[in-house]
Design an enzyme around this catalytic site. Structure first.
Site, short mmCIF file in Angstrom:
data_model
loop_
_atom_site.label_atom_id
_atom_site.label_comp_id
_atom_site.label_asym_id
_atom_site.label_seq_id
_atom_site.Cartn_x
_atom_site.Cartn_y
_atom_site.Cartn_z
N SER A 239 0.83 -1.21 0.00
CA SER A 239 0.00 0.00 0.00
C SER A 239 0.86 1.26 0.00
O SER A 239 2.01 1.25 0.44
CB SER A 239 -0.89 0.02 1.24
OG SER A 239 -1.64 -1.16 1.32
N1 SAH Z 1 -1.25 -4.86 3.74
C1 SAH Z 1 -0.37 -5.16 2.63
C2 SAH Z 1 -0.92 -4.76 1.28
C3 SAH Z 1 -2.14 -5.50 0.96
S1 SAH Z 1 -2.42 -5.93 -0.72
C4 SAH Z 1 1.00 -4.57 2.82
O1 SAH Z 1 1.21 -3.86 3.81
O2 SAH Z 1 1.86 -4.84 1.98
C5 SAH Z 1 -3.83 -6.95 -0.39
C6 SAH Z 1 -3.48 -8.36 0.00
O3 SAH Z 1 -4.70 -9.00 0.37
C7 SAH Z 1 -2.91 -9.17 -1.16
O4 SAH Z 1 -1.68 -9.70 -0.80
C8 SAH Z 1 -3.96 -10.26 -1.37
O5 SAH Z 1 -3.40 -11.50 -1.75
C9 SAH Z 1 -4.59 -10.35 0.00
N2 SAH Z 1 -5.93 -10.93 0.05
C10 SAH Z 1 -6.98 -10.74 -0.79
N3 SAH Z 1 -8.04 -11.47 -0.40
C11 SAH Z 1 -7.65 -12.15 0.73
C12 SAH Z 1 -8.28 -13.08 1.60
N4 SAH Z 1 -9.52 -13.50 1.41
N5 SAH Z 1 -7.57 -13.57 2.63
C13 SAH Z 1 -6.30 -13.19 2.85
N6 SAH Z 1 -5.64 -12.33 2.07
C14 SAH Z 1 -6.29 -11.81 1.02
#
Ligand code: SAH
Length: 222
Positions: free
Chosen positions: A66
Site C-alpha cells: 500500500s
Molecule cells: N497490507 C499489505 C498490502 C495489501 S495488498 C501490505 O502492507 O503490503 C492486499 C493483500 O490482500 C494481497 O496480498 C492479497 O493477496 C490479499 N488478500 C486478498 N483477499 C484475501 C483473503 N480473502 N484472505 C487473505 N488475504 C487476502
C-alpha cells in the site's frame, strides 16, 4: 527537498514522514511507527530504491504494497494502543503489520498467497517484529480461534464490510476497511461496534486489490 539516491536510509525515512505530515497524518505515535519501520525490508530488487516515496509498489503474486499515506490514514483511524489485539486481512508484503507491531500488543495477519505469507514472515522477522503472526489462509473467515479482536484492518476491498469479521470484533472495537468494487474507486470505512449497533464513517477514496475467497493456487510462482 533533497530527494534521490543520495539520501541515507534514516534521511529517506524521515522524508517519508514529512510527506505523510503534508498528506494530513497528524498522530505522532503513527508517524513514529512509520519512521521506525524500514519499508525497504518489505520490497524486492529494484523497488527498494523507491521504498520511501509515497507510492504503492508491486510485490509478488501480482499484489501491491500500500501507499504509505494510505497506511498512515488507516492506522491513524484504527486508534491502536499497546493493549490492542489486532487482526489484519491481507498481509501482502507484511509492511502494514510491521507498522502495527510498534503500536499494538499483538498482531495477526492473514494472507491467501503462500509465497507472500512466507516473504512477509521473513521480512517481519528481519525487522524484529516479534509480536506479529502471519497466517496463511482465507481472511474472509477471519481468525475465530483468536477472536474477539480489539481492532480489525482489511487491506483488500470487499463490496460490503465483511459480516464474519464484524462478528469477531469486540464491543467498543474498531474496524477499518475499504469498501467498493475492485475496478472502481473505493471508500475507506471506519466501523465502530457500539452497544447500540454499528457506527459507520467514510474516510476517503482509495484503490485496493480485491478481497478474494479461498487460498490462492500459487504452484506457478512457488
Ligand atoms: N497490507 C499489505 C498490502 C495489501 S495488498 C501490505 O502492507 O503490503 C492486499 C493483500 O490482500 C494481497 O496480498 C492479497 O493477496 C490479499 N488478500 C486478498 N483477499 C484475501 C483473503 N480473502 N484472505 C487473505 N488475504 C487476502
Amino acid at each position: 527537498m533533497n530527494e534521490g539516491p543520495d539520501l541515507s536510509e534514516d534521511e529517506a525515512r524521515w522524508s517519508l514522514v514529512w510527506q505523510l505530515q503534508q498528506a494530513g497524518i497528524r498522530d505522532k505515535r503513527v508517524l513514529d511507527a512509520i519512521e521506525a519501520t524500514p519499508r525497504a525490508a518489505f520490497l524486492d530488487g529494484i523497488f527498494r530504491a523507491r521504498a520511501y516515496e509515497d507510492i504503492a509498489l508491486p510485490i509478488s503474486c501480482g499484489q501491491t504494497i500500500s501507499q504509505p499515506s494510505v497506511v498512515g490514514l488507516m492506522t491513524e483511524a484504527l486508534e491502536v494502543d499497546n493493549r490492542c489485539k489486532v487482526l489484519e486481512i491481507g498481509a501482502g508484503s507484511g509492511y502494514q503489520a510491521g507498522v502495527l507491531s510498534h503500536l499494538a500488543r499483538r498482531v495477526y495477519t492473514i494472507e491467501r498467497h503462500r509465497p507472500l505469507a512466507r516473504q512477509a514472515r521473513a521480512a517481519l522477522a528481519s525487522i524484529g517484529a516479534a509480536n506479529v503472526t502471519v497466517v496463511t489462509g482465507d481472511g474472509t473467515s477471519g481468525l475465530p480461534e483468536q477472536a474477539p479482536f480489539d481492532r480489525i484492518i482489511v487491506t483488500a476491498a470487499a463490496e460490503d464490510p465483511p459480516a464474519i469479521l464484524l462478528s469477531q470484533l469486540r464491543e467498543g472495537g474498531i474496524m477499518i476497511t475499504p469498501v467498493g468494487q475492485s475496478d472502481t474507486v473505493q471508500q475507506i470505512i471506519k466501523v465502530v461496534k457500539t452497544p447500540h449497533g454499528l457506527d459507520y464513517t467514510e474516510l476517503g477514496d482509495v484503490r485496493f486489490v480485491p478481497l478474494l475467497e479461498g487460498i490462492a493456487d500459487d504452484l506457478a510462482d512457488g
